[in-house]
Design a protein around this motif. Sequence first.
Motif, PDB file in Angstrom:
ATOM      1  N   THR A 120       0.400  -3.063  -9.881  1.00  0.00           N
ATOM      2  CA  THR A 120       0.179  -4.372  -9.261  1.00  0.00           C
ATOM      3  C   THR A 120       1.118  -5.436  -9.811  1.00  0.00           C
ATOM      4  OG1 THR A 120      -2.155  -3.805  -8.963  1.00  0.00           O
ATOM      5  CG2 THR A 120      -1.565  -6.146  -8.798  1.00  0.00           C
ATOM      6  N   SER A 127       2.379   1.801  -3.525  1.00  0.00           N
ATOM      7  CA  SER A 127       1.386   2.414  -4.411  1.00  0.00           C
ATOM      8  C   SER A 127       1.213   3.892  -4.106  1.00  0.00           C
ATOM      9  CB  SER A 127       0.035   1.700  -4.270  1.00  0.00           C
ATOM     10  OG  SER A 127       0.144   0.355  -4.673  1.00  0.00           O
ATOM     11  N   ARG A 128       1.352   4.245  -2.834  1.00  0.00           N
ATOM     12  CA  ARG A 128       1.149   5.636  -2.419  1.00  0.00           C
ATOM     13  C   ARG A 128       2.331   6.534  -2.786  1.00  0.00           C
ATOM     14  NH1 ARG A 128       1.270   9.781  -2.001  1.00  0.00           N
ATOM     15  NH2 ARG A 128       0.350  11.364  -0.657  1.00  0.00           N
ATOM     16  N   GLU A 140       0.830  -1.209   0.000  1.00  0.00           N
ATOM     17  CA  GLU A 140       0.000   0.000   0.000  1.00  0.00           C
ATOM     18  C   GLU A 140       0.868   1.264   0.000  1.00  0.00           C
ATOM     19  OE1 GLU A 140      -2.071  -3.423   1.855  1.00  0.00           O
ATOM     20  OE2 GLU A 140      -0.145  -2.416   2.211  1.00  0.00           O
ATOM     21  N   GLU A 141       2.010   1.206   0.690  1.00  0.00           N
ATOM     22  CA  GLU A 141       2.909   2.358   0.729  1.00  0.00           C
ATOM     23  C   GLU A 141       3.617   2.543  -0.613  1.00  0.00           C
ATOM     24  OE1 GLU A 141       4.259   2.641   5.379  1.00  0.00           O
ATOM     25  OE2 GLU A 141       5.167   1.063   4.162  1.00  0.00           O
TER      26      GLU A 141
END
Length: 203
Positions: A160, A152-153, A149-150
């Motif tokens: 993905t 992607s942030r 998640e980090e």
Amino acid sequence: MRDATLAVLALAAIAAGCGPRSVSLYEKVMGSPSYERVTESATRTREVHDGLDTRFILSATWLSEPWVSAFAEEYSNIYYLDAARREQVISRWRGESEKHVRFFVALYVPEEKGNDLEKPGTLWSLRLVRADEVDFEPVYIRKSSLRPEEISRFFPYSGTWYRAYEVAFPLEAGELAGSPRAGSPRLKLVLSGVEGRAVLAWQ
């Protein structure tokens, strides 16, 4: 009709009064434009194709001092860290970038088993070439320490199907040495393998 007009004016006044605070909260949660700008300027991408087929896609962000400073601010804003906790979390990133020339690397390969930069027996070769054409091999290549998640942030280009790595080269690779040709990139990150070759350059 008059009541509706008054209601609209009241909402506009409230929005105007809360404008700066709303922007501040938005930046803390969604990210500030300054981090986005710094990351974009430090990032390069190259796609390698064979006809219509994608062989691989390589993206990398140079984790330079300006990027680390922007990242520290962004990270502490997102997690609402005080100064002491922020320094504790960011010290590793800053310390690593003071000892090495570091990159965040995202690699997409259609066959996932071929996405193995960190393995000793990999068929890939990753080198950093200085402006004077002296090249360096990595001190280490490891999977990113950030959670998915980090990643992607903080590195939205790493999708993905990419695999994320942290790569470090000797500090001398970033030094300006000799008399390089005019217009030569300061640094070139070169990935070579049986699938092809990609070169990312920074001035």
